[in-house]
Design a protein around this motif. Structure first.
Motif, PDB file in Angstrom:
ATOM      1  N   THR A  33      -2.773  10.802  -8.004  1.00  0.00           N
ATOM      2  CA  THR A  33      -1.822   9.974  -8.742  1.00  0.00           C
ATOM      3  C   THR A  33      -0.828   9.319  -7.798  1.00  0.00           C
ATOM      4  O   THR A  33      -0.470   8.146  -7.958  1.00  0.00           O
ATOM      5  CB  THR A  33      -1.080  10.820  -9.791  1.00  0.00           C
ATOM      6  OG1 THR A  33      -2.035  11.531 -10.591  1.00  0.00           O
ATOM      7  CG2 THR A  33      -0.236   9.942 -10.699  1.00  0.00           C
ATOM      8  N   THR A  34      -0.382  10.059  -6.786  1.00  0.00           N
ATOM      9  CA  THR A  34       0.524   9.491  -5.795  1.00  0.00           C
ATOM     10  C   THR A  34      -0.140   8.341  -5.054  1.00  0.00           C
ATOM     11  O   THR A  34       0.445   7.261  -4.895  1.00  0.00           O
ATOM     12  CB  THR A  34       0.981  10.572  -4.797  1.00  0.00           C
ATOM     13  OG1 THR A  34       1.609  11.635  -5.515  1.00  0.00           O
ATOM     14  CG2 THR A  34       1.954  10.006  -3.780  1.00  0.00           C
ATOM     15  N   ASP A  35      -1.370   8.558  -4.599  1.00  0.00           N
ATOM     16  CA  ASP A  35      -2.094   7.503  -3.895  1.00  0.00           C
ATOM     17  C   ASP A  35      -2.255   6.267  -4.779  1.00  0.00           C
ATOM     18  O   ASP A  35      -2.117   5.128  -4.315  1.00  0.00           O
ATOM     19  CB  ASP A  35      -3.468   7.996  -3.453  1.00  0.00           C
ATOM     20  CG  ASP A  35      -3.409   8.927  -2.251  1.00  0.00           C
ATOM     21  OD1 ASP A  35      -2.427   8.852  -1.486  1.00  0.00           O
ATOM     22  OD2 ASP A  35      -4.349   9.734  -2.079  1.00  0.00           O
ATOM     23  N   ALA A  36      -2.534   6.476  -6.072  1.00  0.00           N
ATOM     24  CA  ALA A  36      -2.731   5.353  -6.987  1.00  0.00           C
ATOM     25  C   ALA A  36      -1.442   4.569  -7.199  1.00  0.00           C
ATOM     26  O   ALA A  36      -1.464   3.331  -7.270  1.00  0.00           O
ATOM     27  CB  ALA A  36      -3.280   5.855  -8.322  1.00  0.00           C
ATOM     28  N   LEU A  37      -0.308   5.259  -7.296  1.00  0.00           N
ATOM     29  CA  LEU A  37       0.972   4.572  -7.450  1.00  0.00           C
ATOM     30  C   LEU A  37       1.332   3.788  -6.187  1.00  0.00           C
ATOM     31  O   LEU A  37       1.802   2.645  -6.268  1.00  0.00           O
ATOM     32  CB  LEU A  37       2.073   5.572  -7.775  1.00  0.00           C
ATOM     33  CG  LEU A  37       2.059   6.148  -9.193  1.00  0.00           C
ATOM     34  CD1 LEU A  37       3.071   7.289  -9.304  1.00  0.00           C
ATOM     35  CD2 LEU A  37       2.368   5.076 -10.235  1.00  0.00           C
ATOM     36  N   LEU A  38       1.104   4.385  -5.038  1.00  0.00           N
ATOM     37  CA  LEU A  38       1.391   3.696  -3.784  1.00  0.00           C
ATOM     38  C   LEU A  38       0.517   2.454  -3.641  1.00  0.00           C
ATOM     39  O   LEU A  38       0.994   1.387  -3.206  1.00  0.00           O
ATOM     40  CB  LEU A  38       1.182   4.642  -2.600  1.00  0.00           C
ATOM     41  CG  LEU A  38       2.133   5.841  -2.511  1.00  0.00           C
ATOM     42  CD1 LEU A  38       1.719   6.772  -1.370  1.00  0.00           C
ATOM     43  CD2 LEU A  38       3.571   5.385  -2.323  1.00  0.00           C
ATOM     44  N   ALA A  39      -0.749   2.574  -4.017  1.00  0.00           N
ATOM     45  CA  ALA A  39      -1.654   1.425  -3.931  1.00  0.00           C
ATOM     46  C   ALA A  39      -1.257   0.333  -4.911  1.00  0.00           C
ATOM     47  O   ALA A  39      -1.269  -0.864  -4.583  1.00  0.00           O
ATOM     48  CB  ALA A  39      -3.091   1.877  -4.188  1.00  0.00           C
TER      49      ALA A  39
END
Length: 261
Positions: A33-39
């Protein structure tokens, strides 16, 4: 795969997908989820993010079985981002964040609403901040954001009682913006997200920045206090009793704790 990602009309929908665990956050889901928000923050084709859950839950919060392992196993290996990384990404997310609470939301499944720009909730969903029932402290700057969102006494009840909040109660206190029938929730949330996404991204970012910038110092201060309190209490007598009781499938009994606990 623990997270579904789809794009439509400049809206990126992130669907928590650990349905068998009521979308509880383990380290893998925190990282995804963190990676998706950053992307999404960096993607020029994404204007709005819509966060929801698969199955009958929005999120059951942190995975308590994994939390028990983390509290008792010195060899536990955390994820790359973990809980702190997710909250970092939520606090810094520059674009509108729409949350659709499709089912039960506990812990981060409730406190994430402090970072939502618009929150929708199914009429059958329920919310809970279970911190005192787990023998720990608040999280995700909820001690700062929830009083601002719903008022001090409503926030005190949410954070101190560990009791369930219905959709009707959440709407009345201002914790969510709209309540929908379950079958209409995602369409209604996406319709509003798409309306926002049709606006210039530069303007959306500017509006959100001007709204959230004055809060940043308070959010950071609250997180520091919460993290210190959480670190002090995690693994303590009350927390271990709560986690052991959960693992054993029984109610926690705090009556025999040492004085002060």
């Amino acid at each position: 795969m623990v997270l579904q990602i789809s794009d439509d009309a400049r809206v990126r929908t992130l669907t928590l997908d650990r349905a068998e665990a009521l979308n509880a956050f383990d380290e893998a889901l925190y990282d995804a989820t963190t990676d998706a928000l950053l992307a999404a923050a960096e993607d020029p084709d994404v204007a709005v993010v819509l966060l929801t859950g698969a199955g009958r839950a929005f999120s059951a919060g942190t995975d308590l079985l994994e939390m028990h392992q983390r509290a008792t196993d010195p060899d536990f290996v955390p994820g790359r981002h973990g809980f702190v990384g997710l909250v970092d990404a939520l606090a810094a997310f520059p674009k509108p964040l729409v949350v659709a609470v499709n089912g039960v939301g506990l812990g981060i499944g409730t406190t994430v609403l402090g970072f939502a720009d618009l929150a929708f909730m199914a009429s059958t969903a329920r919310l809970k901040c279970p911190f005192t029932s787990l023998g720990v402290a608040p999280e995700a700057a909820s001690s700062y954001l929830l009083p601002r969102l719903v008022g001090r006494q409503q926030a005190a009840w949410l954070l101190l009682s560990a009791e369930w909040i219905t959709a009707t109660e959440a709407l009345a206190m201002g914790l969510v913006w709209k309540v929908c029938e379950p079958e209409d929730l995602l369409d209604e949330a996406h319709r509003h997200a798409a309306l926002l996404a049709a606006r210039p991204i530069s303007s959306l970012v500017a509006v959100k920045r001007t709204m959230t910038a004055p809060l940043r110092a308070g959010v950071e201060a609250a997180r520091e206090l919460e993290n210190a309190a959480f670190a002090e209490l995690m693994g303590g007598p009350a927390n271990l009793e709560a986690l052991t009781a959960f693992a054993e499938g029984r109610e926690a009994d705090f009556t025999s704790l040492p004085p002060g606990w």
